[in-house]
Design a protein around this motif. Structure first.
Motif, PDB file in Angstrom:
ATOM      1  N   ASP A 134       0.826  -1.206   0.000  1.00 51.10           N
ATOM      2  CA  ASP A 134       0.000   0.000   0.000  1.00 51.10           C
ATOM      3  C   ASP A 134       0.863   1.260   0.000  1.00 51.10           C
ATOM      4  OD1 ASP A 134      -2.332  -1.457  -0.021  1.00 51.10           O
ATOM      5  OD2 ASP A 134      -2.559  -1.433   2.173  1.00 51.10           O
ATOM      6  N   CYS A 135       1.916   1.280   0.831  1.00 54.39           N
ATOM      7  CA  CYS A 135       2.787   2.452   0.869  1.00 54.39           C
ATOM      8  C   CYS A 135       3.603   2.572  -0.414  1.00 54.39           C
ATOM      9  CB  CYS A 135       3.708   2.390   2.084  1.00 54.39           C
ATOM     10  SG  CYS A 135       2.869   2.704   3.665  1.00 54.39           S
ATOM     11  N   HIS A 136       4.001   1.443  -0.978  1.00 49.58           N
ATOM     12  CA  HIS A 136       4.772   1.492  -2.224  1.00 49.58           C
ATOM     13  C   HIS A 136       3.957   2.139  -3.336  1.00 49.58           C
ATOM     14  CE1 HIS A 136       7.348   0.159  -5.543  1.00 49.58           C
ATOM     15  NE2 HIS A 136       8.269  -0.051  -4.646  1.00 49.58           N
ATOM     16  N   ARG A 137       2.647   1.907  -3.329  1.00 45.45           N
ATOM     17  CA  ARG A 137       1.793   2.516  -4.363  1.00 45.45           C
ATOM     18  C   ARG A 137       1.647   4.020  -4.158  1.00 45.45           C
ATOM     19  NH1 ARG A 137      -1.045  -2.543  -4.055  1.00 45.45           N
ATOM     20  NH2 ARG A 137      -2.286  -1.797  -2.294  1.00 45.45           N
ATOM     21  N   LEU A 138       1.988   4.523  -2.977  1.00 47.46           N
ATOM     22  CA  LEU A 138       1.875   5.956  -2.705  1.00 47.46           C
ATOM     23  C   LEU A 138       3.090   6.742  -3.188  1.00 47.46           C
ATOM     24  CD1 LEU A 138       0.404   5.925   0.923  1.00 47.46           C
ATOM     25  CD2 LEU A 138      -0.818   6.342  -1.222  1.00 47.46           C
ATOM     26  N   LEU A 139       4.142   6.062  -3.627  1.00 51.84           N
ATOM     27  CA  LEU A 139       5.309   6.773  -4.136  1.00 51.84           C
ATOM     28  C   LEU A 139       4.904   7.642  -5.321  1.00 51.84           C
ATOM     29  CD1 LEU A 139       7.981   3.924  -4.028  1.00 51.84           C
ATOM     30  CD2 LEU A 139       7.719   5.826  -2.421  1.00 51.84           C
ATOM     31  N   TRP A 190      11.343   9.836  -7.511  1.00 52.61           N
ATOM     32  CA  TRP A 190      10.117  10.160  -6.785  1.00 52.61           C
ATOM     33  C   TRP A 190      10.188  11.571  -6.211  1.00 52.61           C
ATOM     34  CZ3 TRP A 190      13.022   5.775  -5.010  1.00 52.61           C
ATOM     35  CH2 TRP A 190      12.621   4.569  -5.587  1.00 52.61           C
ATOM     36  N   ALA A 191       9.003  12.152  -5.995  1.00 49.76           N
ATOM     37  CA  ALA A 191       8.923  13.406  -5.250  1.00 49.76           C
ATOM     38  C   ALA A 191       9.179  13.104  -3.772  1.00 49.76           C
ATOM     39  CB  ALA A 191       7.546  14.035  -5.429  1.00 49.76           C
ATOM     40  N   TYR A 192       9.886  14.014  -3.110  1.00 53.32           N
ATOM     41  CA  TYR A 192      10.232  13.798  -1.706  1.00 53.32           C
ATOM     42  C   TYR A 192       9.007  14.069  -0.833  1.00 53.32           C
ATOM     43  CZ  TYR A 192      13.017  13.559   2.521  1.00 53.32           C
ATOM     44  OH  TYR A 192      13.527  13.190   3.740  1.00 53.32           O
ATOM     45  N   ARG A 193       8.168  13.055  -0.734  1.00 51.65           N
ATOM     46  CA  ARG A 193       6.971  13.075   0.102  1.00 51.65           C
ATOM     47  C   ARG A 193       6.871  11.725   0.797  1.00 51.65           C
ATOM     48  NH1 ARG A 193       3.639  17.248  -1.358  1.00 51.65           N
ATOM     49  NH2 ARG A 193       3.805  18.108  -3.445  1.00 51.65           N
ATOM     50  N   PRO A 194       6.050  11.625   1.837  1.00 50.94           N
ATOM     51  CA  PRO A 194       5.824  10.300   2.406  1.00 50.94           C
ATOM     52  C   PRO A 194       5.260   9.351   1.321  1.00 50.94           C
ATOM     53  CG  PRO A 194       4.986  12.005   3.866  1.00 50.94           C
ATOM     54  CD  PRO A 194       5.352  12.682   2.577  1.00 50.94           C
ATOM     55  N   PRO A 195       5.729   8.103   1.293  1.00 47.18           N
ATOM     56  CA  PRO A 195       6.587   7.442   2.293  1.00 47.18           C
ATOM     57  C   PRO A 195       8.079   7.409   1.931  1.00 47.18           C
ATOM     58  CG  PRO A 195       5.633   5.804   0.848  1.00 47.18           C
ATOM     59  CD  PRO A 195       5.114   7.132   0.358  1.00 47.18           C
ATOM     60  N   ILE A 248      14.540   7.343   2.802  1.00 45.88           N
ATOM     61  CA  ILE A 248      15.771   8.144   2.780  1.00 45.88           C
ATOM     62  C   ILE A 248      16.326   8.322   4.189  1.00 45.88           C
ATOM     63  CG2 ILE A 248      16.761  10.378   2.185  1.00 45.88           C
ATOM     64  CD1 ILE A 248      16.005   8.696  -0.224  1.00 45.88           C
ATOM     65  N   LEU A 249      15.456   8.600   5.144  1.00 45.33           N
ATOM     66  CA  LEU A 249      15.915   8.777   6.524  1.00 45.33           C
ATOM     67  C   LEU A 249      16.439   7.468   7.110  1.00 45.33           C
ATOM     68  CD1 LEU A 249      13.112  11.149   7.878  1.00 45.33           C
ATOM     69  CD2 LEU A 249      15.454  11.751   7.258  1.00 45.33           C
ATOM     70  N   GLY A 250      15.834   6.352   6.716  1.00 46.60           N
ATOM     71  CA  GLY A 250      16.337   5.061   7.176  1.00 46.60           C
ATOM     72  C   GLY A 250      17.732   4.786   6.663  1.00 46.60           C
ATOM     73  N   LEU A 251      17.970   5.118   5.400  1.00 46.05           N
ATOM     74  CA  LEU A 251      19.304   4.951   4.825  1.00 46.05           C
ATOM     75  C   LEU A 251      20.304   5.906   5.470  1.00 46.05           C
ATOM     76  CD1 LEU A 251      21.228   3.881   2.572  1.00 46.05           C
ATOM     77  CD2 LEU A 251      20.339   5.713   1.118  1.00 46.05           C
ATOM     78  N   LYS A 252      19.840   7.098   5.757  1.00 45.90           N
ATOM     79  CA  LYS A 252      20.735   8.166   6.191  1.00 45.90           C
ATOM     80  C   LYS A 252      21.083   8.085   7.671  1.00 45.90           C
ATOM     81  CE  LYS A 252      21.158  12.987   4.869  1.00 45.90           C
ATOM     82  NZ  LYS A 252      20.488  14.045   4.096  1.00 45.90           N
ATOM     83  N   HIS A 253      20.098   7.778   8.509  1.00 45.98           N
ATOM     84  CA  HIS A 253      20.300   7.885   9.946  1.00 45.98           C
ATOM     85  C   HIS A 253      20.148   6.568  10.703  1.00 45.98           C
ATOM     86  CE1 HIS A 253      20.487  12.234   9.677  1.00 45.98           C
ATOM     87  NE2 HIS A 253      19.368  12.232   8.966  1.00 45.98           N
ATOM     88  N   ARG A 254      19.574   5.542  10.063  1.00 42.75           N
ATOM     89  CA  ARG A 254      19.387   4.265  10.764  1.00 42.75           C
ATOM     90  C   ARG A 254      20.335   3.191  10.247  1.00 42.75           C
ATOM     91  NH1 ARG A 254      13.124   2.920  10.572  1.00 42.75           N
ATOM     92  NH2 ARG A 254      13.956   1.052  11.602  1.00 42.75           N
ATOM     93  N   ARG A 255      21.269   3.573   9.364  1.00 43.73           N
ATOM     94  CA  ARG A 255      22.283   2.641   8.842  1.00 43.73           C
ATOM     95  C   ARG A 255      21.671   1.457   8.098  1.00 43.73           C
ATOM     96  NH1 ARG A 255      27.421   3.404  11.176  1.00 43.73           N
ATOM     97  NH2 ARG A 255      27.446   5.030  12.766  1.00 43.73           N
ATOM     98  N   LEU A 256      20.546   1.662   7.437  1.00 47.52           N
ATOM     99  CA  LEU A 256      19.922   0.604   6.647  1.00 47.52           C
ATOM    100  C   LEU A 256      20.527   0.630   5.241  1.00 47.52           C
ATOM    101  CD1 LEU A 256      16.207   1.047   7.812  1.00 47.52           C
ATOM    102  CD2 LEU A 256      17.991  -0.439   8.776  1.00 47.52           C
ATOM    103  N   SER A 280       9.174  26.248   1.726  1.00 50.98           N
ATOM    104  CA  SER A 280       9.044  26.055   3.165  1.00 50.98           C
ATOM    105  C   SER A 280       9.568  24.709   3.618  1.00 50.98           C
ATOM    106  CB  SER A 280       7.557  26.169   3.563  1.00 50.98           C
ATOM    107  OG  SER A 280       6.788  25.219   2.859  1.00 50.98           O
ATOM    108  N   SER A 281      10.426  24.105   2.809  1.00 52.51           N
ATOM    109  CA  SER A 281      10.901  22.752   3.101  1.00 52.51           C
ATOM    110  C   SER A 281      11.817  22.738   4.309  1.00 52.51           C
ATOM    111  CB  SER A 281      11.663  22.186   1.891  1.00 52.51           C
ATOM    112  OG  SER A 281      12.243  20.963   2.216  1.00 52.51           O
ATOM    113  N   ALA A 282      11.713  21.658   5.063  1.00 51.20           N
ATOM    114  CA  ALA A 282      12.614  21.453   6.209  1.00 51.20           C
ATOM    115  C   ALA A 282      13.196  20.056   6.136  1.00 51.20           C
ATOM    116  CB  ALA A 282      11.854  21.659   7.519  1.00 51.20           C
ATOM    117  N   ILE A 283      13.581  19.635   4.966  1.00 51.10           N
ATOM    118  CA  ILE A 283      14.098  18.292   4.746  1.00 51.10           C
ATOM    119  C   ILE A 283      15.473  18.159   5.369  1.00 51.10           C
ATOM    120  CG2 ILE A 283      14.842  16.675   2.945  1.00 51.10           C
ATOM    121  CD1 ILE A 283      12.678  17.822   1.211  1.00 51.10           C
TER     122      ILE A 283
END
Length: 268
Positions: free
Chosen positions: A71-76, A101-106, A111-119, A262-265
């Motif tokens: 379901d989340c993959h279809r939201l990309l 993809w556009a930088y939106r959820p999910p 990206i945050l998992g790759l960047k900060h969770r060492r995935l 107004s991005s705060a990425i």
């Protein structure tokens, strides 16, 4: 000429043993390398069976690709027009920029998992998606270069997340991978800054320490997210100054224009 003064700088042949011994040693080393890779794949498969992945966005059971549930993959959200890479956009200083993809959820959680969770496995997933969607465009590149990270920030995080995408991407494209850029300045954090503040924060300086690697080559610069494009543009201009014939950029996600003000990425 004596054996000690070998012009190649190598030790005498007698030091290395017989040719048969060398062949056996090379075969054993190759077997060990492949055995280790096979063991890693088997371990990963076992872990997936015992500990199924959960979706990074909603915690539901996830499929392997990007660790998102169906379901989340279809939201990309693809780039405008539905074509991957938006038809090949442009950034100042770059010849072309491609994204998925556009930088939106999910995708933000990926990206945050790759960047900060060492995935780091997410970098391989992104590389696979990139080749499937943009293989023709990206194969124009003759060299794959990751966006560099300042050594202090890398010391804190332990690795450069852009390399986690660039290395498997280079392997899939069959192109060489080189970390030819160095980031000389740390720069101010971009978190919470709007577009105008990000553009004003241009104290980032790059240096190409091996210009021979990029001379007369089409270089593919890989990063995670493009917001204003100021950092990517500076890195691209550095590569062009070092002799690159062309610099194209690939990122998995790009901030939508209407949200950029107004991005705060979380970006470097």
């Amino acid at each position: 000429m004596s054996k000690r003064s070998s012009p190649t700088g190598r030790l005498p042949t007698s030091f290395y043993g017989s040719r048969r011994r060398n062949v056996l040693f090379a075969a054993a080393r190759s077997f060990t390398r492949h055995a280790v890779r096979g063991a890693r794949r088997a371990l990963g498969f076992a872990v997936d069976l015992l500990l199924p992945r959960v979706c990074l966005a909603c915690q539901a059971p996830a499929r392997r690709e990007l660790s998102l549930c169906p379901d989340c993959h279809r939201l990309l959200e693809p780039p405008p027009g539905g074509a991957a890479g938006g038809g090949g956009g442009r950034l100042e200083g770059c010849d072309a920029v491609f994204w998925l993809w556009a930088y939106r959820p999910p995708i933000d959680q990926v990206i945050l998992g790759l960047k900060h969770r060492r995935l780091d496995y997410l970098g391989r997933h992104i590389a696979a998606e990139a080749v499937a969607a943009l293989g023709i465009e990206l194969r124009r590149a003759e060299l794959i270069v990751p966006m560099p990270m300042h050594w202090r920030r890398r010391l804190v995080r332990g690795r450069n997340h852009a390399e986690s995408i660039a290395r498997p991407l280079a392997a899939r494209l069959g192109r060489p991978f080189r970390s030819v850029l160095r980031r000389r300045t740390l720069g101010h954090p971009q978190v919470g800054r709007n577009r105008r503040q990000r553009l004003a924060n241009l104290d980032v300086v790059f240096h190409c320490h091996t210009p021979d690697d990029v001379h007369d080559r089409v270089v593919l610069l890989v990063d995670d997210v493009v917001t204003t494009g100021a950092t990517a543009g500076r890195a691209a201009r550095c590569l062009r100054a070092a002799g690159a014939a062309e610099v194209i950029v690939f990122v998995p996600a790009r901030t939508p224009d209407r949200a950029a003000a107004s991005s705060a990425i979380v970006t470097d």
